[in-house]
Design a protein around this motif. Structure first.
Motif, PDB file in Angstrom:
ATOM      1  N   GLN A 210     -10.839  24.337  53.924  1.00 28.25           N
ATOM      2  CA  GLN A 210      -9.786  23.360  54.185  1.00 28.25           C
ATOM      3  C   GLN A 210      -9.943  22.822  55.599  1.00 28.25           C
ATOM      4  O   GLN A 210     -10.342  23.569  56.502  1.00 28.25           O
ATOM      5  N   GLU A 211      -9.623  21.553  55.776  1.00 29.14           N
ATOM      6  CA  GLU A 211      -9.718  20.940  57.106  1.00 29.14           C
ATOM      7  C   GLU A 211      -8.338  20.444  57.528  1.00 29.14           C
ATOM      8  O   GLU A 211      -7.610  19.829  56.752  1.00 29.14           O
ATOM      9  N   PHE A 212      -7.985  20.739  58.790  1.00 30.70           N
ATOM     10  CA  PHE A 212      -6.657  20.425  59.300  1.00 30.70           C
ATOM     11  C   PHE A 212      -6.758  19.625  60.600  1.00 30.70           C
ATOM     12  O   PHE A 212      -7.805  19.598  61.249  1.00 30.70           O
ATOM     13  N   TYR A 213      -5.631  19.009  60.977  1.00 31.87           N
ATOM     14  CA  TYR A 213      -5.583  18.283  62.242  1.00 31.87           C
ATOM     15  C   TYR A 213      -4.144  18.197  62.724  1.00 31.87           C
ATOM     16  O   TYR A 213      -3.194  18.378  61.945  1.00 31.87           O
ATOM     17  N   ILE A 214      -3.971  17.943  64.023  1.00 28.99           N
ATOM     18  CA  ILE A 214      -2.639  17.723  64.580  1.00 28.99           C
ATOM     19  C   ILE A 214      -2.226  16.280  64.288  1.00 28.99           C
ATOM     20  O   ILE A 214      -2.882  15.338  64.733  1.00 28.99           O
ATOM     21  N   SER A 215      -1.141  16.119  63.516  1.00 28.41           N
ATOM     22  CA  SER A 215      -0.709  14.785  63.116  1.00 28.41           C
ATOM     23  C   SER A 215       0.374  14.224  64.029  1.00 28.41           C
ATOM     24  O   SER A 215       0.590  13.008  64.056  1.00 28.41           O
ATOM     25  N   SER A 216       1.061  15.096  64.758  1.00 25.91           N
ATOM     26  CA  SER A 216       2.069  14.613  65.709  1.00 25.91           C
ATOM     27  C   SER A 216       2.230  15.616  66.844  1.00 25.91           C
ATOM     28  O   SER A 216       1.956  16.813  66.678  1.00 25.91           O
ATOM     29  N   LEU A 217       2.660  15.098  67.988  1.00 30.03           N
ATOM     30  CA  LEU A 217       2.793  15.908  69.194  1.00 30.03           C
ATOM     31  C   LEU A 217       4.058  15.485  69.932  1.00 30.03           C
ATOM     32  O   LEU A 217       4.272  14.295  70.173  1.00 30.03           O
ATOM     33  N   ILE A 218       4.902  16.454  70.248  1.00 27.95           N
ATOM     34  CA  ILE A 218       6.115  16.207  71.030  1.00 27.95           C
ATOM     35  C   ILE A 218       5.967  16.910  72.369  1.00 27.95           C
ATOM     36  O   ILE A 218       5.621  18.087  72.430  1.00 27.95           O
ATOM     37  N   LYS A 219       6.208  16.170  73.439  1.00 29.35           N
ATOM     38  CA  LYS A 219       6.103  16.705  74.792  1.00 29.35           C
ATOM     39  C   LYS A 219       7.485  16.662  75.432  1.00 29.35           C
ATOM     40  O   LYS A 219       8.141  15.620  75.449  1.00 29.35           O
ATOM     41  N   THR A 220       7.943  17.799  75.960  1.00 30.13           N
ATOM     42  CA  THR A 220       9.279  17.825  76.565  1.00 30.13           C
ATOM     43  C   THR A 220       9.413  18.970  77.564  1.00 30.13           C
ATOM     44  O   THR A 220       8.779  20.010  77.411  1.00 30.13           O
ATOM     45  N   ASN A 221      10.213  18.741  78.589  1.00 31.80           N
ATOM     46  CA  ASN A 221      10.612  19.825  79.482  1.00 31.80           C
ATOM     47  C   ASN A 221      12.127  20.016  79.408  1.00 31.80           C
ATOM     48  O   ASN A 221      12.733  20.611  80.283  1.00 31.80           O
ATOM     49  N   ARG A 222      12.699  19.472  78.334  1.00 32.35           N
ATOM     50  CA  ARG A 222      14.145  19.537  78.158  1.00 32.35           C
ATOM     51  C   ARG A 222      14.561  20.520  77.061  1.00 32.35           C
ATOM     52  O   ARG A 222      15.728  20.857  76.942  1.00 32.35           O
ATOM     53  N   ILE A 223      13.620  20.923  76.225  1.00 30.44           N
ATOM     54  CA  ILE A 223      13.945  21.833  75.118  1.00 30.44           C
ATOM     55  C   ILE A 223      13.015  23.043  75.157  1.00 30.44           C
ATOM     56  O   ILE A 223      11.801  22.903  75.035  1.00 30.44           O
TER      57      ILE A 223
END
Length: 244
Positions: A210-223
């Motif tokens: 199976q092949e996978f990938y990162i489809s979304s990325l959230i960047k925060t220093n608030r949570i």
């Protein structure tokens, strides 16, 4: 005026000490792989189901294999690997922490004297423990195998210009500003493969990949991860990591 200056100083102190976290969603490149309500990525055929989960710190890989057939099934973990950037790493091999202490008493026994002394020592280190390399799965049953983490991903290298300003909701229902980015399998910051070797007859092994990938990325220093809404914290396709 002094009070305002003091409060601003406190706010700056906390903002400078805030840690940045990245929350990553995993999807599959393979069209036959589906995602269930828990966020697990599933590959199925007539005889077996394979589930992948990645939730937790640094993406721990949990593989669940369900044997739907009428014969026992075996997985050879020594011949199974995760492949990142064309580098294959076997799923087998774990490290155990070793620690302990010892007390030693020495007794002198000579013609002129009979003396004794006592000393102590401590031992700390790590040993490599190789788990069972073959998993046995009886008919109509499953096994779970937790392996290494995806880890060691430096998301700080992701261009800040690709992020868009969004809002998210923490577990208390507060709306929090975040930065978010979406990817295709072609431009994802991480793409990897999982290769499993299985068999019913040792002379006739077969593979599932199976092949996978990162489809979304959230960047925060608030949570903080512990303050994420249950939608994220309980989803098997999402993991978090702290900025390096």
């Amino acid at each position: 005026m002094k009070r305002i200056t003091y409060l601003l100083g406190i706010m700056l102190l906390f903002s400078s000490c805030a840690s940045t976290y990245f929350f990553s969603t995993i999807d599959s490149v393979n069209k036959e792989t589906v995602k269930d309500e828990q966020g697990r990525l599933i590959t199925q055929n007539d005889s077996l189901d394979i589930y992948y989960s990645f939730d937790g710190s640094d993406g721990p890989i949990l593989i669940t294999v369900y044997n739907k057939g009428k014969e026992p099934l075996y997985i050879d973990w020594k011949r199974s690997s995760i492949i990142i950037d064309d580098m294959a790493t076997s799923y087998i091999g774990k490290t155990m922490v070793l620690s302990g202490s010892a007390n030693v008493t020495t007794i002198g026994n000579s013609f002129y004297s009979n003396t004794s002394s006592q000393s102590s020592a401590s031992l700390n280190g790590a040993i490599t423990k190789e788990p069972e390399s073959i998993s046995f799965i009886p008919p109509n049953s499953k096994i779970e195998y937790k392996t290494m983490n995806l880890a060691s991903l430096n998301f700080n290298k992701v261009d800040n210009n690709i992020y868009n300003k969004r809002t998210n909701v923490d577990k208390n229902g507060n709306i929090v500003p975040v930065k978010a980015a979406s990817f295709t399998s072609g431009d994802a910051p991480l793409r990897f493969r999982s290769y499993l070797t299985l068999y019913k007859d040792p002379q006739k092994p077969f593979s599932m990949e199976q092949e996978f990938y990162i489809s979304s990325l959230i960047k925060t220093n608030r949570i903080h991860p512990s303050n994420m809404s249950s939608f994220f914290s309980e989803s098997s396709d999402l993991f978090y990591s702290k900025a390096k």
